[in-house]
Design an enzyme around this catalytic site. Structure first.
Site, PDB file in Angstrom:
ATOM      1  N   GLU A   3      -6.612 -33.600  68.249  1.00  0.00           N
ATOM      2  CA  GLU A   3      -6.419 -32.220  67.831  1.00  0.00           C
ATOM      3  C   GLU A   3      -6.924 -31.342  68.980  1.00  0.00           C
ATOM      4  O   GLU A   3      -7.199 -31.846  70.060  1.00  0.00           O
ATOM      5  CB  GLU A   3      -7.171 -31.963  66.510  1.00  0.00           C
ATOM      6  N   HIS A 120      -1.100 -50.577  76.641  1.00  0.00           N
ATOM      7  CA  HIS A 120      -0.122 -49.625  76.107  1.00  0.00           C
ATOM      8  C   HIS A 120       0.305 -48.587  77.144  1.00  0.00           C
ATOM      9  O   HIS A 120       0.708 -47.485  76.791  1.00  0.00           O
ATOM     10  CB  HIS A 120      -0.684 -48.929  74.867  1.00  0.00           C
ATOM     11  N   ARG A 139       1.045 -45.833  69.611  1.00  0.00           N
ATOM     12  CA  ARG A 139       2.076 -45.625  68.579  1.00  0.00           C
ATOM     13  C   ARG A 139       3.341 -44.942  69.087  1.00  0.00           C
ATOM     14  O   ARG A 139       4.326 -44.845  68.364  1.00  0.00           O
ATOM     15  CB  ARG A 139       1.476 -44.821  67.417  1.00  0.00           C
ATOM     16  N   ARG A 195       2.575 -16.576  52.794  1.00  0.00           N
ATOM     17  CA  ARG A 195       3.179 -17.887  52.582  1.00  0.00           C
ATOM     18  C   ARG A 195       3.093 -18.290  51.113  1.00  0.00           C
ATOM     19  O   ARG A 195       2.142 -17.941  50.425  1.00  0.00           O
ATOM     20  CB  ARG A 195       2.466 -18.953  53.440  1.00  0.00           C
ATOM     21  N   ARG A 305      -0.958 -38.933  54.054  1.00  0.00           N
ATOM     22  CA  ARG A 305      -2.249 -39.110  54.691  1.00  0.00           C
ATOM     23  C   ARG A 305      -3.314 -38.963  53.625  1.00  0.00           C
ATOM     24  O   ARG A 305      -3.110 -39.326  52.493  1.00  0.00           O
ATOM     25  CB  ARG A 305      -2.487 -38.034  55.743  1.00  0.00           C
TER      26      ARG A 305
END
Length: 322
Positions: A3, A120, A139, A195, A305
């Site tokens: 983040e 990776h 991923r 919203r 999640r």
DNA sequence: CATAGAACCTGTATGC
DNA sequence: TGCATACAGGTTCTAT
């Protein structure tokens, strides 16, 4: 995974280690990692080769390296998004500690330079001083590209009027983040309250305000004593402001600790983990006592999640009638 | 237009 | 031990 505080930690590392360097070779190990580069992997490599890295910039969870003017090229940049598991590692012309790199003991150093190659590794940029910038991503939700820079119109993303800015095209719809001095916080509060959704969803909406992900959303909600399912439309302005303040505060503290990491999946450009995981009040703390009131933290399913809350500090909103 | 859910991909942890 | 399932820090695309 990463983040705002984690991405900013990486940006800072890039600013200190690769600025002024010129790309001398590009090795795309997995095409999927450059899928967002419309013109394909070959064009991606061609656009980068011979270019100098001039500045490291970030908005929310996107970060980019400005490129010098290439022959016949316009304004563009190397854009990176780390997705859930991406890393940018600066590999000097020396052997990197295998443990810090997240590589198992006994990994074989590759190439004449002698640094350990991560399992990776997706894209490698070789730089003119013999070092390399490795994009590592388990991923593969992360990606690199070389998009054009565009000028965003006044008062753009998130309905937040602010100074015009130049950003890579794929970032044009991303709102300013909570650590951006030009962010209009009152406008964010106003937009949030119009919203018709839940407050945690709004906090995670990168077109409203950017940089907050699942960890810091839960931490901010806990600090502000709000439950994430509270309807935004019924939120008092003071509550919304308190929430934004809490999010800013928790991300600032995390940044000071080098970010949050539970494992080798999140590391800075040198492969080192941050320490903020020790400071998490609710995220991943289900079954443990709330550090404010002692009530056991609970985990609930949220959008494929989880959400972590203290049931006492963050009471659920009353169910609304339709 | 706004919103919610599925899809994208790889790996680890847990339970039977 | 083997296999199935759940879950993981995010964004974009698609369907309502």
């Amino acid at each position: 995974m990463p983040e705002l505080p984690e991405v900013e930690t990486v940006r800072d590392g890039l600013a200190r280690h690769v600025l002024g360097r010129t790309v001398v070779d590009v090795d795309v190990r997995r095409d999927y990692s450059v899928r967002r580069h419309e013109a394909g992997p070959l064009d991606f490599a061609a656009r980068l080769t011979g270019r100098r890295l001039e500045a490291a910039v970030r908005r929310g969870k996107f970060l980019w390296l400005l490129l010098d003017e290439g022959a016949g090229r316009g304004d563009d940049a190397l854009l990176a998004h780390l997705g859930m598991s991406g890393q940018l590692l600066v590999r000097g012309a020396h052997v990197v500690d295998a443990r810090a790199s997240g590589v198992t003991e006994g990994a074989v150093p590759s190439g004449p330079v002698g640094w350990v190659e991560h399992p990776h590794l997706r894209v490698r940029l070789v730089l003119d001083d013999g070092s390399a910038l490795d994009f590592v991503d388990q991923r593969t939700f992360g990606h690199l590209s070389v998009p054009d820079l565009v000028t965003t119109p006044d008062g753009a993303p998130g309905g937040c009027g602010a100074a015009r800015d130049v950003v890579p095209l794929p970032v044009a719809h991303i709102a300013r983040d909570l650590l951006d001095p030009a962010l209009d916080r009152r406008a964010v509060v106003a937009a949030m309250r119009t919203r018709r959704t839940e407050v945690k969803r709004a906090l995670l909406d990168q077109t409203l305000v950017s940089g907050v992900g699942n960890i810091y959303a839960d931490e901010a909600l806990w600090r502000a004593r709000l439950h994430g399912t509270r309807p935004t439309a019924a939120l008092r302005a003071t509550d919304a402001e308190r929430l934004l303040d809490a999010a800013t505060e928790v991300m600032t503290e995390a940044l000071e600790q080098g970010g949050t990491s539970f494992d080798a999946l999140y590391v800075d450009v040198n492969g080192a983990s941050g320490y903020f995981d020790r400071s998490l009040a609710v995220y991943g703390q289900d079954g443990r006592p709330c550090r404010r009131c002692g009530t056991l933290v609970r985990r609930d399913a949220f959008a494929n999640r989880s959400s972590y809350t203290c049931p006492r500090c963050q009471p659920r909103p009353r169910p609304r009638r339709a």
